[in-house]
Design a protein around this motif. Structure first.
Motif, PDB file in Angstrom:
ATOM      1  N   GLN A 174      29.811  21.360  -8.842  1.00  0.00           N
ATOM      2  CA  GLN A 174      28.818  20.081  -7.879  1.00  0.00           C
ATOM      3  C   GLN A 174      27.363  21.089  -7.804  1.00  0.00           C
ATOM      4  O   GLN A 174      27.457  21.394  -7.106  1.00  0.00           O
ATOM      5  N   LYS A 175      26.234  20.450  -8.264  1.00  0.00           N
ATOM      6  CA  LYS A 175      24.762  21.156  -8.023  1.00  0.00           C
ATOM      7  C   LYS A 175      24.168  19.846  -6.896  1.00  0.00           C
ATOM      8  O   LYS A 175      24.400  18.734  -6.818  1.00  0.00           O
ATOM      9  N   LYS A 176      24.313  20.558  -5.437  1.00  0.00           N
ATOM     10  CA  LYS A 176      23.325  19.109  -4.518  1.00  0.00           C
ATOM     11  C   LYS A 176      21.845  19.367  -5.326  1.00  0.00           C
ATOM     12  O   LYS A 176      21.299  19.844  -5.755  1.00  0.00           O
ATOM     13  N   ARG A 177      21.553  18.222  -5.157  1.00  0.00           N
ATOM     14  CA  ARG A 177      20.558  17.385  -5.500  1.00  0.00           C
ATOM     15  C   ARG A 177      19.737  18.171  -4.996  1.00  0.00           C
ATOM     16  O   ARG A 177      19.582  17.423  -2.970  1.00  0.00           O
ATOM     17  N   ILE A 178      18.308  18.449  -4.871  1.00  0.00           N
ATOM     18  CA  ILE A 178      17.261  19.049  -4.249  1.00  0.00           C
ATOM     19  C   ILE A 178      15.826  18.586  -3.895  1.00  0.00           C
ATOM     20  O   ILE A 178      15.419  18.316  -5.376  1.00  0.00           O
ATOM     21  N   LEU A 179      15.473  17.785  -3.676  1.00  0.00           N
ATOM     22  CA  LEU A 179      14.794  16.804  -3.912  1.00  0.00           C
ATOM     23  C   LEU A 179      13.649  17.468  -2.942  1.00  0.00           C
ATOM     24  O   LEU A 179      12.849  18.654  -2.619  1.00  0.00           O
ATOM     25  N   ILE A 180      12.745  17.822  -4.242  1.00  0.00           N
ATOM     26  CA  ILE A 180      10.751  17.830  -4.560  1.00  0.00           C
ATOM     27  C   ILE A 180      10.263  16.915  -3.817  1.00  0.00           C
ATOM     28  O   ILE A 180      10.104  16.592  -4.773  1.00  0.00           O
ATOM     29  N   LEU A 181       9.624  17.785  -2.994  1.00  0.00           N
ATOM     30  CA  LEU A 181       8.231  16.570  -1.878  1.00  0.00           C
ATOM     31  C   LEU A 181       7.142  16.894  -3.441  1.00  0.00           C
ATOM     32  O   LEU A 181       6.571  18.025  -3.204  1.00  0.00           O
ATOM     33  N   PRO A 182       6.067  16.000  -3.319  1.00  0.00           N
ATOM     34  CA  PRO A 182       4.982  15.920  -3.705  1.00  0.00           C
ATOM     35  C   PRO A 182       4.166  16.556  -3.335  1.00  0.00           C
ATOM     36  O   PRO A 182       4.279  15.683  -2.261  1.00  0.00           O
TER      37      PRO A 182
END
Length: 199
Positions: A174-182
């Motif tokens: 289960q990969k945690k979703r990492i949000l990349i902020l633009p």
């Protein structure tokens, strides 16, 4: 004249327009063949074969058992309740059914009559009557001994998709979703300042 008997017989048999004697002879011969009547007889057609006599005797015992056990029930019980018949005639019916099955397998190999085909119509009709009485009229049914294995196998097959999806869920990473902020583009005001600086 005996020397001319064949021609004489032919002229007598075909003398009428319908040829009724020939027609009846053909009909009875075809019926005899279609009913497999020879399979109830001994090889020399002297009489009924031993297995046929044994079957018909057991068939008569089964019908007698049915009648005997029905006498007390028809007065006091509802017509759909034939527990006494099922209980008391079970052994006789089972013996008749086993004998019929053995006659079928024996007949496929030639049997007593030497003819390899279906059983004769008398035996087949007698068994059909008995099975119809036993299952439809009296509603006697033998519980199937394979019920437990069938339920177990069916449950296992129905449970397989649950096991599959559960195991795939537990074993997958289960990969945690990492949000990349633009990165935000600079505001219009700062762009104007940069343009003024270079101009």
């Amino acid at each position: 004249n005996s020397s001319e008997s064949h021609d004489c017989a032919k002229s007598i048999l075909t003398s009428d327009r319908l040829q009724i004697v020939v027609t009846l002879s053909v009909f009875f011969n075809e019926t005899w063949e279609a009913a497999n009547c020879a399979n109830c007889l001994k090889n020399s057609s002297e009489g009924l074969s031993n297995s046929t006599v044994e079957f018909l005797d057991l068939f008569n015992k089964s019908l007698t058992c049915f009648e005997h056990n029905l006498q007390g029930q028809t007065i006091y019980l509802s017509p759909n309740n034939y527990t006494e018949v099922c209980k008391n005639c079970n052994e006789t019916y089972k013996m008749l059914n086993d004998l019929y099955n053995s006659l079928q397998s024996m007949n496929r190999q030639g049997g007593e009559s030497g003819h390899s085909a279906h059983l004769c119509i008398d035996v087949e009709d007698a068994m059909n009557i008995t099975r119809k009485l036993w299952s439809r009229t009296f509603n006697c049914s033998v519980p199937c001994s394979d019920t437990v294995p069938v339920i177990a196998v069916s449950s296992f097959i129905l449970f397989l998709p649950v096991v599959f999806y559960l195991s795939s869920f537990l074993h997958s990473k289960q990969k945690k979703r990492i949000l990349i902020l633009p990165k935000r583009i600079q505001s219009n005001a700062s762009l104007v300042n940069i343009q003024e600086k270079y101009s």
